[in-house]
Motif scaffolding. Structure first.
Motif, PDB file in Angstrom:
ATOM      1  N   ASN A 110      33.421  19.433  18.353  1.00  0.00           N
ATOM      2  CA  ASN A 110      34.193  20.206  19.324  1.00  0.00           C
ATOM      3  C   ASN A 110      34.247  21.672  18.893  1.00  0.00           C
ATOM      4  OD1 ASN A 110      37.538  20.215  20.662  1.00  0.00           O
ATOM      5  ND2 ASN A 110      35.680  20.078  21.817  1.00  0.00           N
ATOM      6  N   LEU A 111      34.366  21.878  17.585  1.00  0.00           N
ATOM      7  CA  LEU A 111      34.399  23.243  17.039  1.00  0.00           C
ATOM      8  C   LEU A 111      33.020  23.898  17.136  1.00  0.00           C
ATOM      9  CD1 LEU A 111      35.936  25.458  15.479  1.00  0.00           C
ATOM     10  CD2 LEU A 111      35.400  24.215  13.366  1.00  0.00           C
ATOM     11  N   CYS A 112      31.980  23.146  16.743  1.00  0.00           N
ATOM     12  CA  CYS A 112      30.621  23.710  16.722  1.00  0.00           C
ATOM     13  C   CYS A 112      30.081  24.017  18.112  1.00  0.00           C
ATOM     14  CB  CYS A 112      29.659  22.740  16.024  1.00  0.00           C
ATOM     15  SG  CYS A 112      29.976  22.601  14.281  1.00  0.00           S
ATOM     16  N   ASN A 113      30.580  23.309  19.114  1.00  0.00           N
ATOM     17  CA  ASN A 113      30.093  23.534  20.477  1.00  0.00           C
ATOM     18  C   ASN A 113      30.406  24.962  20.943  1.00  0.00           C
ATOM     19  OD1 ASN A 113      28.856  22.527  22.887  1.00  0.00           O
ATOM     20  ND2 ASN A 113      30.879  22.401  23.823  1.00  0.00           N
ATOM     21  N   GLY A 114      31.418  25.552  20.303  1.00  0.00           N
ATOM     22  CA  GLY A 114      31.708  26.961  20.572  1.00  0.00           C
ATOM     23  C   GLY A 114      32.356  27.246  21.903  1.00  0.00           C
ATOM     24  N   SER A 115      32.883  26.227  22.559  1.00  0.00           N
ATOM     25  CA  SER A 115      33.513  26.473  23.859  1.00  0.00           C
ATOM     26  C   SER A 115      34.893  27.094  23.675  1.00  0.00           C
ATOM     27  CB  SER A 115      33.648  25.173  24.644  1.00  0.00           C
ATOM     28  OG  SER A 115      34.510  25.373  25.749  1.00  0.00           O
ATOM     29  N   VAL A 142      36.147  27.807   4.778  1.00  0.00           N
ATOM     30  CA  VAL A 142      36.607  28.979   5.546  1.00  0.00           C
ATOM     31  C   VAL A 142      37.699  28.546   6.527  1.00  0.00           C
ATOM     32  CG1 VAL A 142      34.362  30.127   5.390  1.00  0.00           C
ATOM     33  CG2 VAL A 142      34.905  28.747   7.392  1.00  0.00           C
ATOM     34  N   PRO A 143      38.633  29.447   6.843  1.00  0.00           N
ATOM     35  CA  PRO A 143      39.654  29.120   7.853  1.00  0.00           C
ATOM     36  C   PRO A 143      38.983  28.867   9.205  1.00  0.00           C
ATOM     37  CG  PRO A 143      40.235  31.129   6.656  1.00  0.00           C
ATOM     38  CD  PRO A 143      38.822  30.796   6.277  1.00  0.00           C
ATOM     39  N   VAL A 144      39.544  27.938   9.968  1.00  0.00           N
ATOM     40  CA  VAL A 144      38.920  27.523  11.222  1.00  0.00           C
ATOM     41  C   VAL A 144      38.765  28.689  12.192  1.00  0.00           C
ATOM     42  CG1 VAL A 144      41.082  26.821  12.372  1.00  0.00           C
ATOM     43  CG2 VAL A 144      38.937  25.710  12.992  1.00  0.00           C
ATOM     44  N   GLY A 145      39.670  29.648  12.119  1.00  0.00           N
ATOM     45  CA  GLY A 145      39.615  30.778  13.040  1.00  0.00           C
ATOM     46  C   GLY A 145      38.381  31.634  12.870  1.00  0.00           C
ATOM     47  N   GLU A 146      37.707  31.490  11.729  1.00  0.00           N
ATOM     48  CA  GLU A 146      36.516  32.310  11.490  1.00  0.00           C
ATOM     49  C   GLU A 146      35.251  31.682  12.060  1.00  0.00           C
ATOM     50  OE1 GLU A 146      36.177  33.429   7.377  1.00  0.00           O
ATOM     51  OE2 GLU A 146      38.263  34.139   7.296  1.00  0.00           O
ATOM     52  N   ILE A 147      35.363  30.485  12.566  1.00  0.00           N
ATOM     53  CA  ILE A 147      34.150  29.816  13.077  1.00  0.00           C
ATOM     54  C   ILE A 147      33.777  30.296  14.495  1.00  0.00           C
ATOM     55  CG2 ILE A 147      33.066  27.598  13.632  1.00  0.00           C
ATOM     56  CD1 ILE A 147      33.499  27.981  10.636  1.00  0.00           C
ATOM     57  N   PRO A 148      34.668  30.275  15.470  1.00  0.00           N
ATOM     58  CA  PRO A 148      34.241  30.676  16.827  1.00  0.00           C
ATOM     59  C   PRO A 148      33.983  32.176  16.905  1.00  0.00           C
ATOM     60  CG  PRO A 148      36.327  29.440  16.871  1.00  0.00           C
ATOM     61  CD  PRO A 148      36.085  29.844  15.459  1.00  0.00           C
ATOM     62  N   GLU A 149      32.918  32.555  17.588  1.00  0.00           N
ATOM     63  CA  GLU A 149      32.610  33.984  17.749  1.00  0.00           C
ATOM     64  C   GLU A 149      32.512  34.384  19.214  1.00  0.00           C
ATOM     65  OE1 GLU A 149      29.225  34.992  15.282  1.00  0.00           O
ATOM     66  OE2 GLU A 149      30.658  35.580  13.712  1.00  0.00           O
ATOM     67  N   GLY A 150      32.422  33.422  20.094  1.00  0.00           N
ATOM     68  CA  GLY A 150      32.297  33.708  21.524  1.00  0.00           C
ATOM     69  C   GLY A 150      31.779  32.464  22.210  1.00  0.00           C
ATOM     70  N   GLY A 152      29.905  29.566  23.179  1.00  0.00           N
ATOM     71  CA  GLY A 152      28.677  28.959  22.658  1.00  0.00           C
ATOM     72  C   GLY A 152      28.224  29.515  21.327  1.00  0.00           C
ATOM     73  N   LYS A 153      28.987  30.427  20.760  1.00  0.00           N
ATOM     74  CA  LYS A 153      28.555  31.069  19.499  1.00  0.00           C
ATOM     75  C   LYS A 153      29.554  30.773  18.379  1.00  0.00           C
ATOM     76  CE  LYS A 153      25.941  35.070  21.179  1.00  0.00           C
ATOM     77  NZ  LYS A 153      26.464  35.463  22.498  1.00  0.00           N
ATOM     78  N   THR A 154      28.988  30.484  17.176  1.00  0.00           N
ATOM     79  CA  THR A 154      29.836  30.305  15.999  1.00  0.00           C
ATOM     80  C   THR A 154      29.261  31.136  14.861  1.00  0.00           C
ATOM     81  OG1 THR A 154      28.590  28.475  15.011  1.00  0.00           O
ATOM     82  CG2 THR A 154      30.245  27.893  16.694  1.00  0.00           C
ATOM     83  N   SER A 155      30.052  31.239  13.793  1.00  0.00           N
ATOM     84  CA  SER A 155      29.594  32.018  12.638  1.00  0.00           C
ATOM     85  C   SER A 155      28.710  31.197  11.707  1.00  0.00           C
ATOM     86  CB  SER A 155      30.810  32.555  11.871  1.00  0.00           C
ATOM     87  OG  SER A 155      31.613  31.459  11.438  1.00  0.00           O
ATOM     88  N   LEU A 156      28.473  29.937  12.053  1.00  0.00           N
ATOM     89  CA  LEU A 156      27.608  29.103  11.207  1.00  0.00           C
ATOM     90  C   LEU A 156      26.176  29.638  11.234  1.00  0.00           C
ATOM     91  CD1 LEU A 156      28.785  25.563  12.348  1.00  0.00           C
ATOM     92  CD2 LEU A 156      29.148  26.565  10.087  1.00  0.00           C
ATOM     93  N   LYS A 157      25.542  29.628  10.063  1.00  0.00           N
ATOM     94  CA  LYS A 157      24.147  30.055  10.008  1.00  0.00           C
ATOM     95  C   LYS A 157      23.247  28.864  10.378  1.00  0.00           C
ATOM     96  CE  LYS A 157      25.008  33.550   6.494  1.00  0.00           C
ATOM     97  NZ  LYS A 157      26.346  33.059   5.989  1.00  0.00           N
TER      98      LYS A 157
END
Lengths: 287, 746
Positions: A110-115, A142-150, A152-157
């Motif tokens: 749910n987090l990685c989906n970036g919605s 990392v704190p969960v708040g740092e994962i979503p970026e927009g 469909g986008k996450t900070s995961l490489k």
């Protein structure tokens, strides 16, 4: 399209490192399979993490709970101690999809989906969850708040994946809640979502709160003004009104097929108020 | 076919019971074969390339790269279809665009390939050069003279000069003097009501398998509401003789009118003809929503006058329906049905058929009537409540009955409207208390019902069981109801009869499953086929006994001697006659062919309680009761299911369902996530009350029940929501943002 299902984190990291094309992670698959079937994506490879050791485990750790990346919503909802500690996070996960989807859908997915409308993310953000990421250099938290970026986008490489999510120890006189608004009663996506986690002091006042909103901006966001609005209060009418106003003000939604800007801003306030009341009561607060 | 005199008082043995449905086990075990389950040796996968533009001239199509891809066996475009008869031109143009793509999702080419993956790649390799054109998707916008025009020269003589070419036709119904009637009123409500386009939402997407041989003989298996219609339409489009094309209907996962035309079938046949291999095509859900046939959206002006004691002095409605990119919106039926429940001296409706850049509409359960009833029943409710009158009493005061001259022309025979209103008035739901933030609404609805061409064959097997062949796909329980009517008529048990859906080679013409016609018309034909078989069995018994056939009657499943000169003979059962059939003249069968008339109009009254969350605009349906006349309920569980299903589709239409187009003319919600049909948890148990006012046109008194139940809910729910929210809701869907905005604007 290649399908790989390693049994260790190292093997998974190694496989990711070897991929030059478009590789997608598979845990529950409840987003991935929909995207595949609707032809939104055409991956070169799929990495299934379900067989990796620990991915299906809910483990007590330092008074908190570590939730493997492949643990399903149904498993979380059947875990009594987890439900008692973090009812808001668990109810948020439980809202995703149908009974069948619940057997598969995961917190990490749910987090990685970036919605921006992901149900569990505002609840995790309010809960101050810590995400453990596996990559070529080992794991990092990392704190969960740092994962979503927009959207469909996450900070995961590209060479990283989420291995687990940690919900910290629940202090005394504290609890959390999550509410979302949907036009139906289930099988829908949040038009607005709101997670509230709060702790009361010995006098029954809100000592500390975290309020997070979903679906009213490009990513799930924390609303410190909403927390401030109720800290030091017993969630009296004035505090509720201030919380409502803070949530409405912090919401920066778009007009789309799911709701208008005015509607979403208004409902963000309503849900903030209602979720805070539930969390307050769960924490043992009395109005 | 008149109502049997004795049907009014007879004790039915099978009719009115609730036996297990004959298709049930197959459907719950997965054994049932739906459209996408058909396979054939050497089968190819067909895939359609669809226009991304709402309106565009097709300059050029180059399929050479697709055709060069290994595994691609055929590509077809409009050029692969010849000239076709005028009555199927629009159907073909909708299945495969000609000069222009007329809506987002319009088919422009199709490919048949050795696998779905190859077909998908090939479709992307087809190059289409479009010249995008201005578009229009809103019905009122499309009527404006400056609106982008879809067609030229399609306007009918009924349309005054100077209007947009998008205005195709005008219809008018009614009698009396509207202005004089309005002058007698103590109050006149004048409002405009709008409804969004909605989709039938059937679970099963369109699917078919076509196989055409080099000799021109073809077979088609498909999911449809009428395989005879599919046969006739496809034969016309492909230039075939109807007898050379055999169509077999699969089990059907819902249709609600949406499967009364063709979308994939002619394309699959054309691909098969070109490739020389069977071709299977299955729509995705997105394709279903973008390119099958939702119903019209509407904009309706109403003027109704009422005296303070609740008498309607005049009713006027002007209805504007857009039916997508081709003529044929159901505005005519909306105009006819709008005031059909009422006995009015002064009534008039005017209807306009409009085209827009949307998919061509198809029938949807009582096509055209729900939108019209929404407008009229809302206005009547507003008038009644404005005078402080009971909305049921107002309807009883003005309701149509036997002998009423209907607003659309005919004079009614015995009808059931008053019975539904009386039942509603005396039901505990009507007097149950309401809580804060809650509201109750009622509304009436009407549907014509239909009969049409019907052909049934009933065969007696050598061991004395009975098979019935009908030509209409079983969409609402027709195998159960035909089996029941045959068993009733023959005097044998239900489980001694099996009904099948025959292919187009096995029976004469059968009208498509529409107009709630099947239980009525096919039932009537089944009863008459059984009577013909009984006459033959009596003749065989007479032959065995050596007496006149007039001296033999059929009672309780056996031939019996009757009359003064018949003599003493033990009865011969159906099984005994069947066993010796070969020695008495050969196999025994009964047939019946008819263009069935006397379908019998149908009325319903719905009552609903809702609660509106004033903070979010969300509506919860608390309680719902349907009162409807079934004439005679053959299998009451199915009748209740039809009542409930119509109510539920109406709830979706009223609250959340809508086709949402962006400014770019592209459908924004082609999926069940954002096209919101109700889910189970949205609904209370829908309560039902079956009234039985026998249809004078059917031997057992049966009326169609399938469609009427979707006519009242839009208005009933709007009336309830308006009461709960304290503000009159005139636009559907009453989605939460719309209700919240209405509350805030007072």
């Amino acid at each position: 399209m290649r399908y790989e299902a390693p049994t260790t984190v190292d093997a998974a990291v190694e496989f990711l490192a070897s991929q030059s094309g478009d590789c997608h992670m598979l845990a529950g698959g409840t987003d991935l399979l929909v995207k595949l079937r609707s032809e939104m994506i055409e991956p070169d490879a799929i990495l299934d993490i379900k067989r990796i050791e620990g991915m299906k485990d809910i483990t007590a750790e330092n008074g908190g709970w570590r939730i493997g990346a492949a643990v399903s919503g149904a498993e979380m909802n059947e875990h009594e101690a987890l439900c008692a500690a973090w009812p808001g996070v668990v109810e948020a996960v439980g809202l995703i999809g149908s009974t069948q989807i619940q057997g598969r859908a995961t917190l990490a997915g749910n987090l990685c989906n970036g919605s921006p409308a992901a149900d569990s993310v505002p609840a995790m953000l309010a809960a101050d969850a810590i995400v453990r990421i596996a990559g070529p250099g080992g794991v990092r938290d990392v704190p969960v708040g740092e994962i979503p970026e927009g959207p469909g986008k996450t900070s995961l490489k590209a060479n990283e994946f989420i291995a687990s999510i940690f919900l910290p120890e629940r202090p005394a006189r504290s609890s959390d809640a999550y509410l979302r608004f949907i036009p139906r009663t289930e099988m829908d996506i949040a038009v607005v979502g709101c997670g509230v986690s709060l702790q009361l002091d010995e006098s029954g006042k809100v000592a500390r709160a975290r309020v997070a909103l979903g679906a009213v901006g490009p990513k799930v966001t924390l609303v410190p003004e909403a927390a401030t609005a109720i800290e030091g209060s017993t969630l009296d009418d004035a505090a509720q009104a201030a919380l409502t106003a803070a949530c409405t003000s912090a919401a920066s939604p778009i007009d789309d097929k799911r709701g208008t800007i005015a509607f979403r801003k208004h409902v963000a306030g309503v849900l903030g108020r209602r979720a805070a009341k539930i969390a307050f009561e769960r924490a043992g607060g009395a109005a | 076919m008149a109502l049997d005199d004795r049907s009014k008082t007879r004790d039915f043995k099978v009719i009115g019971t609730r036996p297990v449905r004959p298709d049930g086990i197959d459907k719950v075990t997965g054994r049932a074969k739906f459209g996408a389950d058909a396979t054939a040796p050497g089968m190819l996968t067909g895939r359609v390339l669809r226009s991304p533009h709402p309106h565009a001239r097709i300059r050029r199509i180059d399929a050479s790269k697709a055709e060069a891809l290994p595994g691609v066996k055929a590509v077809v475009t409009r050029a692969d279809f010849g000239e076709v008869p005028e009555d199927v031109f629009d159907i073909l143009d909708n299945c495969m665009a000609g000069e222009k793509a007329l809506y987002d999702g319009h088919a422009v080419a199709a490919v048949a390939a050795s696998s779905p993956a190859v077909a998908k790649r090939a479709a992307k390799l087809i190059e289409v050069e479009y010249e995008p054109l201005p578009h229009v998707t809103d019905v009122d916008e499309a009527m404006k003279p400056e609106a982008p025009a879809l067609h030229e020269g399609r306007t009918e003589e009924t349309v005054p000069e100077g209007m947009s070419p998008n205005v195709i036709s005008r219809v008018q119904f009614g009698h009396g003097d509207i202005e004089a009637g309005l002058a007698q009123a103590d109050r006149v409500v004048e409002r405009t009501y709008r409804t969004a386009a909605t989709h039938q939402g059937y679970i099963e997407p369109h699917a078919c398998l076509a196989s055409m041989g080099p000799d021109g003989q073809a077979d088609l298996w498909c999911c449809t509401q009428g395989h005879y219609l599919v046969r006739n339409t496809c034969a016309a489009i492909l230039g075939m003789e109807q007898g050379q094309l055999r169509v077999t209907a699969s089990e059907i996962g819902g249709g609600f009118g949406g499967k009364t035309t063709v979308f994939l079938e002619p394309v699959a046949l054309a691909l098969s003809r070109k490739a020389g291999r069977p071709v299977k095509m299955v729509m995705s859900r997105s394709e279903v929503l973008r390119a099958s046939g939702p119903t019209a959206s509407s904009s309706v002006d109403v003027r109704i006058g009422m005296t303070k004691d609740g008498r309607i002095t005049a009713g006027f409605a002007e209805l504007r329906y857009q039916g997508g990119a081709y003529p044929g919106s159901p505005v005519d039926m909306g105009s006819m049905s709008a005031f059909a429940p009422y006995d009015l001296e002064n009534v008039r409706t005017v209807g306009w058929d409009i085209v827009t850049n949307r998919p061509k509409q198809a029938a949807y359960r009582a096509p055209g009537a729900p939108m019209a009833a929404f407008a009229v029943e809302s206005a009547i409710d507003e008038l009644a409540k404005g005078f402080g009158l009971d909305p049921l009493e107002v309807r009883l005061k003005n309701g149509a009955d036997e002998g009423t001259k209907a607003s659309y022309g005919p004079t009614y025979p015995a009808i059931g409207l008053m019975a539904t209103l009386e039942a509603a008035k005396s039901h505990p739901h009507w007097s149950a208390p309401l809580g804060k933030g809650q509201g109750r609404g009622v509304a009436c609805g009407f549907w014509f019902n239909f009969g049409g061409d019907t052909c049934v064959s009933l065969n007696i097997t050598p061991d004395g069981t009975v098979t019935v062949s009908e030509g209409n796909p079983d969409i609402g329980g027709s195998r159960a109801s035909m089996t029941m009517m045959a068993a009733e008529e023959l005097g044998i048990p239900y489980d001694q009869v099996r009904t099948i859906i025959a292919d187009t080679g096995s029976l004469g013409q059968n009208e498509v499953t529409d107009g709630s016609r099947v239980t009525f018309a096919v039932g009537l034909a089944t009863i008459e086929a059984a009577r013909n078989a009984k006459r033959e069995m009596c003749r065989r018994a007479a032959m065995v006994w050596g007496i006149d056939e007039e001296a033999v009657v059929w009672e309780d499943g056996a031939a019996r001697p009757s009359g003064p000169n018949a003599g003493e003979h033990p009865p011969m059962t159906l099984a005994e006659i069947a066993a010796i059939a070969s020695n008495t003249g050969g196999p025994i069968a009964g047939h019946y062919e008819v263009n069935a008339e006397g379908a019998g109009v149908s009325f319903a009254t719905h009552m609903v309680d809702v609660e509106v969350d004033r903070d979010t605009g969300a509506t919860k349906i608390l309680r719902y009761t349907v009162f409807q006349d079934a004439g005679k309920a053959v299998h009451p569980s199915y009748v209740e299911g039809q009542f409930q299903g119509g109510a539920v589709q109406g709830i979706g239409w009223a609250l959340n369902e809508e086709y949402i187009y962006g400014d770019d003319g592209v459908l924004q919600n082609p999926g069940f996530l954002d096209y919101r049909v109700p889910v189970a948890s949205d609904l209370p148990m829908i309560d039902t009350v079956i009234l039985e006012i026998p249809n004078p046109g059917h031997p057992y008194g049966v009326r169609g029940v399938g469609e009427t139940s979707i006519v009242p809910p839009l208005a009933a729910i709007a009336n309830a929501v308006s009461e709960a929210a304290g503000v009159r809701m005139t636009d559907l869907p009453m989605s939460p943002p719309r209700i919240l905005a209405a509350i805030e604007n007072g």
